[in-house]
Design an enzyme around this catalytic site. Structure first.
Site, PDB file in Angstrom:
ATOM      1  N   LEU A  33       0.804  -1.222   0.000  1.00 30.89           N
ATOM      2  CA  LEU A  33       0.000   0.000   0.000  1.00 30.89           C
ATOM      3  C   LEU A  33       0.840   1.276   0.000  1.00 30.89           C
ATOM      4  CD1 LEU A  33      -2.805  -1.057   2.529  1.00 30.89           C
ATOM      5  CD2 LEU A  33      -2.720  -1.355   0.039  1.00 30.89           C
ATOM      6  N   HIS A  37      -3.489   4.128  -2.584  1.00 28.00           N
ATOM      7  CA  HIS A  37      -4.482   3.245  -1.948  1.00 28.00           C
ATOM      8  C   HIS A  37      -5.164   3.964  -0.786  1.00 28.00           C
ATOM      9  CE1 HIS A  37      -1.410   0.239  -3.475  1.00 28.00           C
ATOM     10  NE2 HIS A  37      -2.519  -0.216  -4.024  1.00 28.00           N
TER      11      HIS A  37
HETATM   12  P1  AMP Z   1      -3.612  -2.471  -6.718  1.00 29.75           P
HETATM   13  O1  AMP Z   1      -3.273  -2.841  -5.304  1.00 29.75           O
HETATM   14  O2  AMP Z   1      -2.455  -1.982  -7.502  1.00 29.75           O
HETATM   15  O3  AMP Z   1      -4.438  -3.528  -7.400  1.00 29.75           O
HETATM   16  O4  AMP Z   1      -4.549  -1.210  -6.596  1.00 29.75           O
HETATM   17  C1  AMP Z   1      -5.665  -1.227  -5.750  1.00 29.75           C
HETATM   18  C2  AMP Z   1      -6.509  -0.014  -6.055  1.00 29.75           C
HETATM   19  O5  AMP Z   1      -5.751   1.175  -5.801  1.00 29.75           O
HETATM   20  C3  AMP Z   1      -6.965   0.053  -7.515  1.00 29.75           C
HETATM   21  O6  AMP Z   1      -8.321   0.477  -7.554  1.00 29.75           O
HETATM   22  C4  AMP Z   1      -6.033   1.080  -8.103  1.00 29.75           C
HETATM   23  O7  AMP Z   1      -6.596   1.762  -9.212  1.00 29.75           O
HETATM   24  C5  AMP Z   1      -5.848   2.032  -6.927  1.00 29.75           C
HETATM   25  N1  AMP Z   1      -4.625   2.839  -7.083  1.00 29.75           N
HETATM   26  C6  AMP Z   1      -3.373   2.392  -7.360  1.00 29.75           C
HETATM   27  N2  AMP Z   1      -2.506   3.437  -7.490  1.00 29.75           N
HETATM   28  C7  AMP Z   1      -3.245   4.563  -7.284  1.00 29.75           C
HETATM   29  C8  AMP Z   1      -2.940   5.971  -7.284  1.00 29.75           C
HETATM   30  N3  AMP Z   1      -1.706   6.430  -7.520  1.00 29.75           N
HETATM   31  N4  AMP Z   1      -3.947   6.844  -7.032  1.00 29.75           N
HETATM   32  C9  AMP Z   1      -5.208   6.401  -6.785  1.00 29.75           C
HETATM   33  N5  AMP Z   1      -5.565   5.086  -6.778  1.00 29.75           N
HETATM   34  C10 AMP Z   1      -4.593   4.194  -7.016  1.00 29.75           C
END
Ligand code: AMP
Length: 285
Positions: A33, A37
Site C-alpha cells: 500500500l 491506496h
Molecule cells: P492495486 O493494489 O495496484 O491492485 O490497486 C488497488 C486499487 O488502488 C486500484 O483500484 C487502483 O486503481 C488504486 N490505485 C493504485 N494506485 C493509485 C494511485 N496512484 N492513485 C489512486 N488510486 C490508485
C-alpha cells in the site's frame, strides 16, 4: 481493526456492522500500500460508517507466473497503514479460500476486457472481474472504491456491476501523484534513480495533452504532442497512446464532445528488468 483471514470471519464482521446499522465501503487492493491506496480508504471513510479493505494478490489476473511471484508483499506495513487510517476490518484471504478446488466460474466483460490493455494482457480483466465479483458478494458493501489510474479496469468494473445488477455502487478516485507528478504505483520502487527521474515524462505529456485539448486541438494533434514528448525522453519506450470515449473505451477522432480518457503506457529500464508504467487523464471537452 479486525483482521479477517477467512470468508466466514469477514461475513461475521459485516453482520456485526449491519446490526449496528452501519453503511460499508469496500476498498479492494493487492497490498504493498501507498498513498494512492490510502486515498481510496479516505474516500470510503468519508462516505461510509465502516470501511473494509481487502489485500489479496489475485493469481488469476497475472498472465506471467514470475510477475505473480515478484509482486511485493508488505503485510505488516500495510496493516499498520490501514489501522492508522481508521479501517474497521481487513480481509486477507488465502488463494485456497478464493479459489477452492473445483472453482470454474469466471466473470468477463466480453468487449471491454478484450481491447486496449486487455490485448497486451489476455485474461487480465477476466481475472479482475471474477475476483471483484467475489469480493462484492462476500463484503455486500454499499460502496466500493477504485483508482482512476487503472482507467480501463475502472470502466470494466463499472460495466460488470451495471450488467450484473450489483447492488454495490462503484466509485472512481482521482490518481494520487508524487510531488513531481509521477503517479504512485507499487511498481515505482523497481525504477533506478535515472529512470525514476525520467518517468515524470508521462505526467508531463498528459498535462500538455490537457492544455492542447483546452485550446481546441484535435485528437490527432493531442496524440502527436504526447508522442513527441515521450519519444524525446531517451529512457522511455512508448508502448501505447489510446484516446477513447469514457465508459465505452471506443477510440475517438477529430473533435469529439463529451468525456474522453487518455491512456498512455511506457517501459523503463533494461530489457531483463523492464518496468511498464501507465498513466491517464480524463478530460471533459
Ligand atoms: P492495486 O493494489 O495496484 O491492485 O490497486 C488497488 C486499487 O488502488 C486500484 O483500484 C487502483 O486503481 C488504486 N490505485 C493504485 N494506485 C493509485 C494511485 N496512484 N492513485 C489512486 N488510486 C490508485
Amino acid at each position: 481493526m479486525q483482521i479477517c483471514r477467512s470468508i466466514s470471519d469477514v461475513r461475521a464482521a459485516v453482520r456485526a456492522m449491519r446490526q449496528k446499522g452501519q453503511t460499508i465501503g469496500l476498498v479492494p487492493t493487492m497490498g504493498a500500500l501507498h498513498a494512492g491506496h490510502m486515498a481510496l480508504v479516505a474516500a470510503a471513510k468519508a462516505d461510509n460508517d465502516a470501511v473494509i479493505a481487502t489485500i489479496f494478490v489475485n493469481p488469476t489476473q497475472f498472465g506471467n507466473p514470475e510477475d505473480l511471484l515478484k509482486y511485493p508483499r508488505t503485510e505488516e506495513a500495510d496493516l499498520a497503514l490501514l489501522e492508522a487510517a481508521g479501517v474497521s476490518a481487513v480481509f486477507l484471504p488465502g488463494v485456497e479460500d478464493m479459489y477452492p478446488d473445483g472453482a470454474e466460474t469466471i466473470v468477463e466483460t466480453t468487449k471491454l476486457a478484450n481491447m486496449l490493455h486487455g490485448l497486451v494482457r489476455p485474461g487480465h480483466y477476466r481475472g479482475v472481474c471474477t475476483v471483484v465479483t467475489k469480493l462484492f458478494n462476500i463484503a455486500t458493501a454499499d460502496n466500493a472504491y477504485f483508482g482512476e489510474k487503472d482507467y480501463q479496469q475502472l470502466q470494466v468494473i463499472r460495466r460488470m456491476a451495471m450488467d450484473l445488477n450489483v447492488p454495490t455502487a462503484v466509485h472512481g478516485v482521482p490518481t494520487v501523484r508524487e510531488t513531481d507528478g509521477l503517479a504512485m504505483s507499487s511498481r515505482n520502487v523497481r525504477l533506478n534513480a535515472a529512470d525514476r527521474a525520467a518517468a515524470v515524462v508521462l505526467n508531463a505529456a498528459l498535462t500538455q495533452a490537457e492544455r492542447a485539448a483546452a485550446s481546441g486541438a484535435s485528437i490527432e494533434q493531442i496524440a502527436a504532442e504526447i508522442r513527441a514528448i515521450i519519444t524525446a525522453e531517451p529512457r522511455a519506450r512508448l508502448v501505447a497512446i489510446d484516446i477513447v470515449q469514457a465508459l465505452t473505451l471506443a477510440p475517438v477522432s477529430g473533435h469529439p464532445g463529451g468525456t474522453i480518457g487518455i491512456m498512455i503506457s511506457a517501459e523503463f529500464g533494461p530489457a531483463d528488468n523492464t518496468v511498464l508504467l501507465i498513466d491517464q487523464r480524463e478530460i471533459t471537452l
